[in-house]
Design a protein around this motif. Structure first.
Motif, PDB file in Angstrom:
ATOM      1  N   TRP A 291       0.818  -1.213   0.000  1.00  0.00           N
ATOM      2  CA  TRP A 291       0.000   0.000   0.000  1.00  0.00           C
ATOM      3  C   TRP A 291       0.853   1.266   0.000  1.00  0.00           C
ATOM      4  N   SER A 292       2.024   1.216   0.613  1.00  0.00           N
ATOM      5  CA  SER A 292       2.922   2.377   0.607  1.00  0.00           C
ATOM      6  C   SER A 292       3.456   2.636  -0.791  1.00  0.00           C
ATOM      7  N   LEU A 293       3.819   1.560  -1.494  1.00  0.00           N
ATOM      8  CA  LEU A 293       4.318   1.709  -2.863  1.00  0.00           C
ATOM      9  C   LEU A 293       3.221   2.257  -3.773  1.00  0.00           C
ATOM     10  N   ALA A 294       2.005   1.739  -3.612  1.00  0.00           N
ATOM     11  CA  ALA A 294       0.883   2.220  -4.423  1.00  0.00           C
ATOM     12  C   ALA A 294       0.644   3.711  -4.178  1.00  0.00           C
ATOM     13  N   LEU A 295       0.702   4.130  -2.919  1.00  0.00           N
ATOM     14  CA  LEU A 295       0.503   5.535  -2.569  1.00  0.00           C
ATOM     15  C   LEU A 295       1.600   6.412  -3.157  1.00  0.00           C
ATOM     16  N   CYS A 296       2.847   5.962  -3.036  1.00  0.00           N
ATOM     17  CA  CYS A 296       3.978   6.742  -3.547  1.00  0.00           C
ATOM     18  C   CYS A 296       3.925   6.880  -5.067  1.00  0.00           C
ATOM     19  N   PHE A 297       3.621   5.795  -5.748  1.00  0.00           N
ATOM     20  CA  PHE A 297       3.570   5.862  -7.211  1.00  0.00           C
ATOM     21  C   PHE A 297       2.436   6.770  -7.676  1.00  0.00           C
ATOM     22  N   ALA A 298       1.268   6.632  -7.047  1.00  0.00           N
ATOM     23  CA  ALA A 298       0.130   7.474  -7.425  1.00  0.00           C
ATOM     24  C   ALA A 298       0.449   8.944  -7.167  1.00  0.00           C
ATOM     25  N   GLY A 299       1.036   9.221  -5.998  1.00  0.00           N
ATOM     26  CA  GLY A 299       1.372  10.598  -5.666  1.00  0.00           C
ATOM     27  C   GLY A 299       2.430  11.173  -6.587  1.00  0.00           C
ATOM     28  N   ALA A 300       3.450  10.374  -6.897  1.00  0.00           N
ATOM     29  CA  ALA A 300       4.520  10.834  -7.782  1.00  0.00           C
ATOM     30  C   ALA A 300       3.979  11.085  -9.190  1.00  0.00           C
ATOM     31  N   TRP A 301       3.070  10.234  -9.640  1.00  0.00           N
ATOM     32  CA  TRP A 301       2.481  10.411 -10.969  1.00  0.00           C
ATOM     33  C   TRP A 301       1.674  11.711 -11.033  1.00  0.00           C
ATOM     34  N   LEU A 302       0.881  11.960 -10.005  1.00  0.00           N
ATOM     35  CA  LEU A 302       0.018  13.142  -9.996  1.00  0.00           C
ATOM     36  C   LEU A 302       0.808  14.447  -9.856  1.00  0.00           C
ATOM     37  N   THR A 303       2.008  14.375  -9.292  1.00  0.00           N
ATOM     38  CA  THR A 303       2.810  15.593  -9.090  1.00  0.00           C
ATOM     39  C   THR A 303       3.931  15.734 -10.121  1.00  0.00           C
ATOM     40  N   SER A 304       3.984  14.840 -11.085  1.00  0.00           N
ATOM     41  CA  SER A 304       5.116  14.818 -12.015  1.00  0.00           C
ATOM     42  C   SER A 304       5.201  16.050 -12.909  1.00  0.00           C
TER      43      SER A 304
ATOM     44  N   ARG B  79       5.547  23.413  -8.831  1.00  0.00           N
ATOM     45  CA  ARG B  79       5.302  23.827  -7.448  1.00  0.00           C
ATOM     46  C   ARG B  79       5.370  22.642  -6.489  1.00  0.00           C
ATOM     47  N   LEU B  80       4.992  21.457  -6.990  1.00  0.00           N
ATOM     48  CA  LEU B  80       4.994  20.251  -6.154  1.00  0.00           C
ATOM     49  C   LEU B  80       6.206  19.365  -6.434  1.00  0.00           C
ATOM     50  N   ARG B  81       7.229  19.962  -6.988  1.00  0.00           N
ATOM     51  CA  ARG B  81       8.416  19.191  -7.368  1.00  0.00           C
ATOM     52  C   ARG B  81       9.064  18.510  -6.165  1.00  0.00           C
ATOM     53  N   ASP B  82       9.143  19.214  -5.043  1.00  0.00           N
ATOM     54  CA  ASP B  82       9.764  18.620  -3.859  1.00  0.00           C
ATOM     55  C   ASP B  82       8.968  17.434  -3.327  1.00  0.00           C
ATOM     56  N   LEU B  83       7.635  17.524  -3.420  1.00  0.00           N
ATOM     57  CA  LEU B  83       6.803  16.401  -3.012  1.00  0.00           C
ATOM     58  C   LEU B  83       7.050  15.213  -3.935  1.00  0.00           C
ATOM     59  N   HIS B  84       7.187  15.481  -5.228  1.00  0.00           N
ATOM     60  CA  HIS B  84       7.479  14.432  -6.202  1.00  0.00           C
ATOM     61  C   HIS B  84       8.802  13.745  -5.885  1.00  0.00           C
ATOM     62  N   VAL B  85       9.812  14.544  -5.563  1.00  0.00           N
ATOM     63  CA  VAL B  85      11.138  13.993  -5.237  1.00  0.00           C
ATOM     64  C   VAL B  85      11.072  13.176  -3.949  1.00  0.00           C
ATOM     65  N   MET B  86      10.371  13.686  -2.945  1.00  0.00           N
ATOM     66  CA  MET B  86      10.236  12.966  -1.679  1.00  0.00           C
ATOM     67  C   MET B  86       9.589  11.601  -1.880  1.00  0.00           C
ATOM     68  N   LEU B  87       8.525  11.571  -2.675  1.00  0.00           N
ATOM     69  CA  LEU B  87       7.850  10.307  -2.961  1.00  0.00           C
ATOM     70  C   LEU B  87       8.742   9.383  -3.778  1.00  0.00           C
ATOM     71  N   GLY B  88       9.575   9.973  -4.647  1.00  0.00           N
ATOM     72  CA  GLY B  88      10.511   9.175  -5.431  1.00  0.00           C
ATOM     73  C   GLY B  88      11.544   8.492  -4.555  1.00  0.00           C
ATOM     74  N   TYR B  89      12.082   9.224  -3.596  1.00  0.00           N
ATOM     75  CA  TYR B  89      13.044   8.632  -2.660  1.00  0.00           C
ATOM     76  C   TYR B  89      12.383   7.514  -1.848  1.00  0.00           C
ATOM     77  N   THR B  90      11.162   7.759  -1.408  1.00  0.00           N
ATOM     78  CA  THR B  90      10.436   6.741  -0.642  1.00  0.00           C
ATOM     79  C   THR B  90      10.186   5.506  -1.490  1.00  0.00           C
ATOM     80  N   PHE B  91       9.797   5.736  -2.727  1.00  0.00           N
ATOM     81  CA  PHE B  91       9.562   4.667  -3.691  1.00  0.00           C
ATOM     82  C   PHE B  91      10.820   3.804  -3.831  1.00  0.00           C
ATOM     83  N   ALA B  92      11.972   4.462  -3.925  1.00  0.00           N
ATOM     84  CA  ALA B  92      13.249   3.749  -4.062  1.00  0.00           C
ATOM     85  C   ALA B  92      13.538   2.904  -2.827  1.00  0.00           C
ATOM     86  N   GLY B  93      13.340   3.497  -1.652  1.00  0.00           N
ATOM     87  CA  GLY B  93      13.593   2.765  -0.415  1.00  0.00           C
ATOM     88  C   GLY B  93      12.683   1.557  -0.269  1.00  0.00           C
ATOM     89  N   LEU B  94      11.432   1.703  -0.676  1.00  0.00           N
ATOM     90  CA  LEU B  94      10.484   0.590  -0.589  1.00  0.00           C
ATOM     91  C   LEU B  94      10.882  -0.558  -1.508  1.00  0.00           C
TER      92      LEU B  94
END
Length: 243
Positions: A34-47, A51-66
């Motif tokens: 569920w964390s991976l699904a959330l991160c991918f969805a969030g990263a896709w929507l902010t890509s 203005r939301l670039r930092d949120l996209h990067v944060m989710l990308g790092y989380t995605f990598a760690g997962l």
């Protein structure tokens, strides 16, 4: 007479086993899913949002760690989380697809052959997305790499939709809610086939790590140990105060 009774008893026992709810998915696997699904969805929507670039990067790092966690857990995790439990040959995959077409689906307590293909595909695409995204963030590779990153993400989105469709079809044919099983961790099966330990501590630690990283990133604490983009390092000094 005795043979008939034995046969009937055997069928009754099998039905009882099939109706028994057993634990299949451990807590770390469910938290990852569920964390991976959330991160991918969030990263896709902010890509596409600067203005939301930092949120996209944060989710990308989380995605990598997962993804790193899932690879490790696929080696040392519980029975159905390990990669060895859903490594199927092409013949097994074809046999499973045929069983779906004929509406006589083969039942797999863990991942079925079709699901395993989508899982490996998403993990592989996830690695490509992370590597290409990081190099783009570091302003390395040029425009072609940014396009590659977008293509990889779009391909993964397509795989996700196919995966969701497969879950819906399998749930209907098996008369079993596979989405709910990834929430509760339980499915119908023989008691002897369930896992003994759900590793709640590992699952809680994974969730705390994700939430802790988000806090550190948003507060700026993570800047001390995360690599900064070389081209815009000076611009990120006040990135948390721009709004």
């Amino acid at each position: 007479m005795s043979t008939s009774l034995a046969s009937a008893a055997g069928r009754t026992s099998q039905c009882a086993d099939a109706a028994t709810t057993v634990r299949v998915w451990d807590v770390p696997t469910r938290v990852f899913h569920w964390s991976l699904a959330l991160c991918f969805a969030g990263a896709w929507l902010t890509s596409d949002s600067e203005r939301l670039r930092d949120l996209h990067v944060m989710l990308g790092y989380t995605f990598a760690g997962l993804i790193v966690f899932r690879v490790l857990w696929g080696l040392v995790g519980t029975r159905y989380a390990r990669f060895t439990s859903f490594l199927f040959s092409p013949r097994k995959f074809a046999s499973y697809v045929k069983s779906l077409i004929t509406r006589k689906p083969e039942h797999h307590l863990g991942h079925n052959p079709a699901g395993s293909v989508s899982i490996f595909a998403m993990l592989g695409l996830g690695v490509l997305i992370v590597l290409s995204g990081f190099t783009v963030y570091q302003d390395i590779g040029g425009e072609w790499l940014e396009e590659f990153h977008e293509v990889a993400a779009s391909t993964m989105l397509a795989v996700v939709f196919v995966h969701i469709a497969g879950v819906i079809v399998s749930s209907l044919l098996h008369r079993e809610n596979l989405v709910r099983s990834m929430v509760t961790g339980s499915k119908r099966g023989a008691p002897s086939d369930g896992i003994r330990h759900t590793h709640r501590t590992v699952g809680a630690a994974l969730l705390v790590a994700v939430l802790g990283f988000w806090w550190a990133y948003q507060s700026g604490t993570a800047d001390a140990w995360l690599p900064q983009p070389t081209a815009t390092a000076g611009e990120r000094t006040d990135r948390h105060h721009d709004d």
